[in-house]
Motif scaffolding. Structure first.
Motif, PDB file in Angstrom:
ATOM      1  N   ALA A   1       0.820  -1.213   0.000  1.00 34.99           N
ATOM      2  CA  ALA A   1       0.000   0.000   0.000  1.00 34.99           C
ATOM      3  C   ALA A   1       0.853   1.262   0.000  1.00 34.99           C
ATOM      4  CB  ALA A   1      -0.928   0.001   1.214  1.00 34.99           C
ATOM      5  N   TYR A   2       1.943   1.231   0.756  1.00 33.74           N
ATOM      6  CA  TYR A   2       2.752   2.443   0.939  1.00 33.74           C
ATOM      7  C   TYR A   2       3.793   2.628  -0.162  1.00 33.74           C
ATOM      8  CZ  TYR A   2       5.546   6.027   3.240  1.00 33.74           C
ATOM      9  OH  TYR A   2       6.220   7.194   3.526  1.00 33.74           O
ATOM     10  N   HIS A   3       4.454   1.542  -0.551  1.00 34.60           N
ATOM     11  CA  HIS A   3       5.586   1.657  -1.469  1.00 34.60           C
ATOM     12  C   HIS A   3       5.275   1.306  -2.917  1.00 34.60           C
ATOM     13  CE1 HIS A   3       8.627   2.497   1.573  1.00 34.60           C
ATOM     14  NE2 HIS A   3       8.129   1.529   2.326  1.00 34.60           N
ATOM     15  N   ILE A   4       4.324   0.394  -3.141  1.00 39.97           N
ATOM     16  CA  ILE A   4       4.133  -0.135  -4.486  1.00 39.97           C
ATOM     17  C   ILE A   4       2.983   0.542  -5.234  1.00 39.97           C
ATOM     18  CG2 ILE A   4       3.633  -2.202  -5.830  1.00 39.97           C
ATOM     19  CD1 ILE A   4       6.399  -2.194  -4.604  1.00 39.97           C
ATOM     20  N   LEU A   5       1.814   0.619  -4.631  1.00 37.76           N
ATOM     21  CA  LEU A   5       0.658   1.160  -5.347  1.00 37.76           C
ATOM     22  C   LEU A   5       0.870   2.595  -5.841  1.00 37.76           C
ATOM     23  CD1 LEU A   5      -2.385  -0.297  -3.357  1.00 37.76           C
ATOM     24  CD2 LEU A   5      -1.383  -1.117  -5.493  1.00 37.76           C
ATOM     25  N   PRO A   6       1.460   3.492  -5.042  1.00 34.77           N
ATOM     26  CA  PRO A   6       1.701   4.844  -5.579  1.00 34.77           C
ATOM     27  C   PRO A   6       2.645   4.852  -6.773  1.00 34.77           C
ATOM     28  CG  PRO A   6       1.825   4.852  -3.178  1.00 34.77           C
ATOM     29  CD  PRO A   6       1.789   3.418  -3.604  1.00 34.77           C
ATOM     30  N   GLN A   7       3.611   3.919  -6.793  1.00 35.87           N
ATOM     31  CA  GLN A   7       4.517   3.826  -7.942  1.00 35.87           C
ATOM     32  C   GLN A   7       3.771   3.305  -9.168  1.00 35.87           C
ATOM     33  OE1 GLN A   7       7.364   5.156  -7.566  1.00 35.87           O
ATOM     34  NE2 GLN A   7       8.500   4.457  -5.780  1.00 35.87           N
TER      35      GLN A   7
ATOM     36  N   ARG B   1       0.686   3.948  -9.789  1.00 37.45           N
ATOM     37  CA  ARG B   1      -0.056   5.136 -10.246  1.00 37.45           C
ATOM     38  C   ARG B   1       0.826   6.040 -11.091  1.00 37.45           C
ATOM     39  NH1 ARG B   1      -0.544  10.498  -8.425  1.00 37.45           N
ATOM     40  NH2 ARG B   1      -2.633  11.432  -8.668  1.00 37.45           N
ATOM     41  N   ALA B   2       2.042   6.281 -10.619  1.00 35.45           N
ATOM     42  CA  ALA B   2       2.953   7.147 -11.373  1.00 35.45           C
ATOM     43  C   ALA B   2       3.247   6.566 -12.749  1.00 35.45           C
ATOM     44  CB  ALA B   2       4.245   7.345 -10.581  1.00 35.45           C
ATOM     45  N   GLY B   3       3.446   5.249 -12.813  1.00 36.57           N
ATOM     46  CA  GLY B   3       3.769   4.614 -14.080  1.00 36.57           C
ATOM     47  C   GLY B   3       2.648   4.692 -15.084  1.00 36.57           C
ATOM     48  N   VAL B   4       1.421   4.424 -14.655  1.00 33.07           N
ATOM     49  CA  VAL B   4       0.312   4.435 -15.610  1.00 33.07           C
ATOM     50  C   VAL B   4       0.000   5.850 -16.070  1.00 33.07           C
ATOM     51  CG1 VAL B   4      -1.597   4.588 -13.941  1.00 33.07           C
ATOM     52  CG2 VAL B   4      -1.949   3.439 -16.125  1.00 33.07           C
ATOM     53  N   ARG B   5       0.252   6.848 -15.237  1.00 32.08           N
ATOM     54  CA  ARG B   5       0.035   8.235 -15.658  1.00 32.08           C
ATOM     55  C   ARG B   5       0.971   8.596 -16.809  1.00 32.08           C
ATOM     56  NH1 ARG B   5      -2.883  11.662 -12.073  1.00 32.08           N
ATOM     57  NH2 ARG B   5      -1.711  13.481 -12.763  1.00 32.08           N
ATOM     58  N   VAL B   6       2.201   8.105 -16.739  1.00 31.88           N
ATOM     59  CA  VAL B   6       3.152   8.363 -17.821  1.00 31.88           C
ATOM     60  C   VAL B   6       2.764   7.594 -19.076  1.00 31.88           C
ATOM     61  CG1 VAL B   6       5.544   8.061 -18.567  1.00 31.88           C
ATOM     62  CG2 VAL B   6       5.060   8.890 -16.257  1.00 31.88           C
ATOM     63  N   LEU B   7       2.433   6.317 -18.910  1.00 35.44           N
ATOM     64  CA  LEU B   7       2.148   5.463 -20.061  1.00 35.44           C
ATOM     65  C   LEU B   7       0.860   5.847 -20.763  1.00 35.44           C
ATOM     66  CD1 LEU B   7       2.858   2.966 -21.781  1.00 35.44           C
ATOM     67  CD2 LEU B   7       1.583   1.593 -20.120  1.00 35.44           C
ATOM     68  N   SER B   8      -0.153   6.252 -20.020  1.00 39.69           N
ATOM     69  CA  SER B   8      -1.484   6.442 -20.608  1.00 39.69           C
ATOM     70  C   SER B   8      -1.504   7.509 -21.688  1.00 39.69           C
ATOM     71  CB  SER B   8      -2.508   6.783 -19.517  1.00 39.69           C
ATOM     72  OG  SER B   8      -2.175   8.011 -18.886  1.00 39.69           O
ATOM     73  N   GLY B   9      -0.600   8.448 -21.626  1.00 42.35           N
ATOM     74  CA  GLY B   9      -0.562   9.486 -22.649  1.00 42.35           C
ATOM     75  C   GLY B   9       0.070   9.038 -23.946  1.00 42.35           C
ATOM     76  N   ARG B  10       0.658   7.835 -23.950  1.00 42.59           N
ATOM     77  CA  ARG B  10       1.365   7.355 -25.132  1.00 42.59           C
ATOM     78  C   ARG B  10       0.778   6.078 -25.715  1.00 42.59           C
ATOM     79  NH1 ARG B  10       7.311   7.935 -22.242  1.00 42.59           N
ATOM     80  NH2 ARG B  10       7.164  10.191 -21.801  1.00 42.59           N
TER      81      ARG B  10
END
Length: 254
Positions: A220-226, A228-237
């Motif tokens: 919950a603390y270390h993995i899920l926020p990462q 989120r960050a990854g899909v935000r970058v990928l979704s635009g491409r």
């Protein structure tokens, strides 16, 4: 409420929305376990293109610290509630689940929809049951293979973490999967720190109930926020691809 569904001319938007709707229904009934809560949030992270508010992740982390938090107790089915929340009444739990959906999930879905709509292919003909662009024929999230690939990496990373590792060396292999699952959105030394910190290694390789609960907190603390960050970058491409080649004429108004 009418059961009639409009003909789908922009199936990517329908596919995304139906994916979200399915998980909203699941949450309204209560999730099967604390592990399922983490997996549900991961799945919703992908399907909202990373638009869930960061407060979801920070609040969820607190729910896994020490005794089971009241929101976590409300998210799961009654027999999965423990400690002081074992007797949480169903009406209160249902209200908390609906507030969670109303305040966080539906606004994130709206943002994801707006992000996707500019790139959603519009087909001249409405999709029939056997058409390659029919929403219910799609195996890719929002008709984007890259999102489905990311989903699969994230699922693998989360499953391996929750199961625990046999020995320290396995964490290095897992760390390479984490890189793929986060689309590279990791600090340079992240895997090194996880591998070298004795208390973290003890949790990741431990077999006690306390170790398993600690791994949920780690997720919950270390993995899920990462994630989120990854899909935000990928979704635009990520580009749209129907499940099979279609002969239908299409127009893109992006």
């Amino acid at each position: 409420m009418t059961d009639a569904t409009p003909d789908p001319y922009r199936p990517a938007l329908v596919t995304l929305s139906e994916d979200v709707r399915e998980r909203v229904r699941e949450l309204r009934d209560g999730l099967a376990s604390e592990d399922r809560v983490l997996r549900w949030v991961q799945e919703m992270t992908i399907r909202t293109l990373g638009r869930l508010d960061m407060r979801v992740y920070t609040d969820l982390s607190r729910q896994y610290r020490g005794q089971q938090g009241v929101l976590l107790a409300a998210l799961v089915v009654p027999h999965e509630r423990r400690g002081r929340n074992r007797d949480l009444d169903d009406e209160t739990a249902e209200s908390l689940r609906e507030r969670f959906l109303s305040h966080y999930v539906l606004p994130a879905h709206r943002d994801a929809f707006r992000r996707l709509r500019a790139d959603a292919t519009e087909y001249i003909d409405a999709a029939g049951d056997d058409d390659s662009h029919a929403p219910d024929q799609q195996r890719f999230i929002a008709m984007r293979p890259a999102l489905t690939e990311l989903q699969q990496w994230q699922e693998r990373v989360l499953d391996d973490l929750l199961a625990g590792f046999d020995e320290r060396g396995a964490i290095l292999d897992w760390g390479q999967d984490v890189l793929l699952a986060t689309h590279g959105e990791l600090d340079k030394e992240w895997v090194t720190r996880v591998h070298e910190e004795e208390s973290t290694v003890a949790v990741l390789t431990g077999e006690t109930v306390a170790d398993k609960r600690a791994r949920r907190l780690f997720a919950a603390y270390h993995i899920l926020p990462q994630f989120r960050a990854g899909v935000r970058v990928l979704s635009g491409r990520a580009g749209e691809v129907p499940d099979e080649t279609s002969d239908k004429q299409e127009v893109n108004y992006a």
